[in-house]
Design a protein around this motif. Structure first.
Motif, short mmCIF file in Angstrom:
data_model
loop_
_atom_site.label_atom_id
_atom_site.label_comp_id
_atom_site.label_asym_id
_atom_site.label_seq_id
_atom_site.Cartn_x
_atom_site.Cartn_y
_atom_site.Cartn_z
N LEU A 13 0.79 -0.96 0.09
CA LEU A 13 -0.23 0.03 0.03
C LEU A 13 0.87 0.75 -0.13
N LEU A 14 2.02 1.17 0.79
CA LEU A 14 2.52 2.56 0.76
C LEU A 14 2.99 3.01 -0.41
N ALA A 56 1.91 3.88 -3.45
CA ALA A 56 0.96 5.83 -2.47
C ALA A 56 2.55 6.33 -2.97
N SER A 89 0.33 6.33 4.72
CA SER A 89 -0.06 6.35 2.86
C SER A 89 -0.31 7.49 2.44
#
Lengths: 308, 239
Positions: free
Chosen positions: B100-101, B104, B149
């Motif tokens: 997810l990071l 982002a 994020s």
């Protein structure tokens, strides 16, 4: 190893992550014939004499070794039933990588029915990875019907990680695992269907022995007009633990039936099942879109993660 | 700069129609640290979602850094530099925290880079890197990963929707330091929706949204006394 075409090499990459000849023991089956085989000191592969298939015999105490047994069919209209038996000795720790890829460029049906039987010796650990994949521009169907029977001796463990990547028009999967005392299985089945494909998956997990444990996780994505039916069943016949979880993402006009079952013949059996079918949550799509992904990219990312 | 003009949004259900945003006019200069506060149901989250493009207003316009974004999609606004930390972030089966990071950030982040973002939101990093963002995470953990994020996104306008909700005191303290630090070190515009006085007091400017309208704006001392005011569609009182 026999020379393989680019199409065949691509299938090997898809189903077994193979980019070159694997280390250790392997058997590559192509259109019903061996395209390469190697036994190692501890893992012997021999052809059956009474029917198509091989015996994979793993010596007791074999640790940190692997065996690859991919099957590829590139000849349109080719159908086969193959019997592979795995005899894993006591105190082993091995990785078995199977898989089947069918490339069908013609109009006739190509089919692979793989019947795998495992005998896992006392206190052995096996990780079994199987991927199924179909492609080809032909109109002929690509069919795979895997049947997997596993007998776990006392204290044995098997992790089965099976994936139908895409491109398989029809599949009927049957998995049966019988567990002796103190043995354990973790069964992760991932399945993707699209267009007008059909997939049935039946599982029977029989917890025969005291303190045997089974965890079944089924994750699937049904797209297009495809149809899926799941029927995993866990039967507790002793003090044991069993958990079945079925999760499906349903899309377009697909149809899914998910029917997990638990049966107990023992007052000390602890069995749980859960099942969910639903579309991709809108807030999941939105979250990834707020990070710069298009809606389609977000959808693909969610699906690939779900089936990872 | 963010310029909002005449933004209105109405919802309809079996009980009739309700105006959630009632002609909001608002300008926020680039690089400002703004807290939007006000009573529940006053329109704060809807306003934030309208800026991100998640909610489509009935009328009005939104301009961001000279571009009229009113008719742009969520994705297009994200790519222009708007980000939004959800009040109730979704969970994902099969998406790990590091993934997810990286999504982002728009690039694959190293372990060290992921750790740095997680540390900023008070998470003990080693434990979280390979975790799925699923139901195994508590609400507070999920919320902090959501904030991380947005830090990884590092966009020019960051909107945080009640970042303090579900977060323990120690992490809350860490979080306020992080907001201060972003404000100090980057030129990003920060908009935080919050009820917390400690966050409100960090802001360059506080905007009180109630009854779907901006009722007061100014510094914390000017605006805080009005939070309990009866809701009325009064004109904005500048500090």
């Amino acid at each position: 190893m026999a020379k393989l075409s680019q199409i065949e090499l691509n299938m090997l990459r898809q189903i077994a992550d193979l980019h070159k000849v694997p280390e250790g023991a392997y058997n590559i089956r192509r259109n019903g014939e061996s395209a390469g085989r190697n036994s190692s000191e501890n893992i012997e592969i021999v052809s059956k004499t009474d029917k198509p298939g091989i015996d994979i015999i793993i010596k007791p105490g074999t640790k940190n070794e692997s065996v690859h047994i991919p099957v590829i069919i590139s000849k349109t209209g080719y159908s086969e039933t193959v019997y592979n038996d795995f005899i894993v000795g006591e105190d082993c720790d091995v990785l078995i990588i199977a898989g089947c890829g069918i490339h069908n460029s013609g109009c006739d049906t190509s089919k692979h029915d793989g019947v795998h039987t495992f005998h896992v010796g006392k206190n052995s650990r096996v990780k079994y990875v199987e991927k199924h994949y179909g492609d080809g521009e032909g109109t002929g169907e690509k069919i795979m019907n895997p049947q997997t029977i596993v007998y776990l001796d006392e204290g044995a463990f098997i992790e089965m990680d099976t994936t139908q990547i895409r491109g398989v028009d029809s599949t009927h999967r049957y998995t049966r695992i019988e567990l002796a005392a103190g043995s354990e299985t973790l069964l992760l089945e991932k399945l993707m269907t699209h267009d007008r494909q059909k997939a049935d998956s039946d599982m029977e997990i029989i917890l025969n022995g005291e303190d045997s444990r089974a965890r079944v996780v089924s994750r699937s994505v049904a797209q297009g007009e495809s149809e899926q039916v799941f029927h995993p069943s866990v039967v507790g016949k002793a003090r044991c633990f069993g958990h079945v979880q079925c999760d499906t993402i349903i899309m377009d006009s697909a149809k899914v039936r998910s029917i997990p079952a638990i049966e107990s013949d023992c007052v000390d059996a602890q069995l749980v099942h859960e099942a969910a079918i639903g579309r991709i949550a809108g807030d999941q799509l939105l979250k990834l879109m707020t990070l710069g992904m298009s809606e389609q990219e977000a959808e693909e990312r969610i699906i690939s993660g779900f089936l990872k | 700069m963010l310029k909002i003009k005449g933004l209105s949004y109405t919802v309809s259900d079996e009980n009739g129609t309700k105006k959630i945003l009632n002609g909001i006019d608002l300008e926020i200069d680039t690089g400002r640290f703004v807290v939007i506060t006000g009573p529940n149901g006053g329109g704060k989250t809807t306003l934030a979602k309208a800026i991100m493009g998640i909610v489509t207003p009935d009328s009005g316009s939104i301009e961001f850094d000279g571009t009229d974004v009113t008719s742009l999609s969520v994705t297009e606004r994200a790519r222009l530099g708007i980000s939004y930390a959800f009040q109730h972030p979704p969970r994902f089966k099969g998406l790990q925290v590091t993934e997810l990071l990286s999504i982002a950030a728009g690039k694959k982040l190293s372990t060290n880079e992921c750790c740095a973002y997680l540390t900023k939101v008070g998470l003990c990093t080693e434990d979280y890197l390979d975790r799925d963002i699923d139901s195994s995470l508590s609400g507070g953990e999920l919320k902090r990963i959501e904030i991380a994020s947005i830090l990884a996104r590092n966009s020019s306008l960051m909107i945080f929707d009640e970042p303090e909700a579900g977060i323990d005191l120690w992490s809350f303290s860490r979080l306020t330091q992080t907001f201060e630090s972003i404000h100090r070190k980057t030129g990003s515009t920060i908009v935080i929706i919050s009820h917390q006085e400690r966050i409100i007091r960090l802001a360059d400017e506080v905007i009180l949204v109630a009854g779907g309208a901006v009722t007061h704006r100014g510094n914390a001392d000017t605006v805080l006394p009005h939070i309990g005011d009866p809701i009325s569609y009064c004109s904005v009182k500048e500090a």
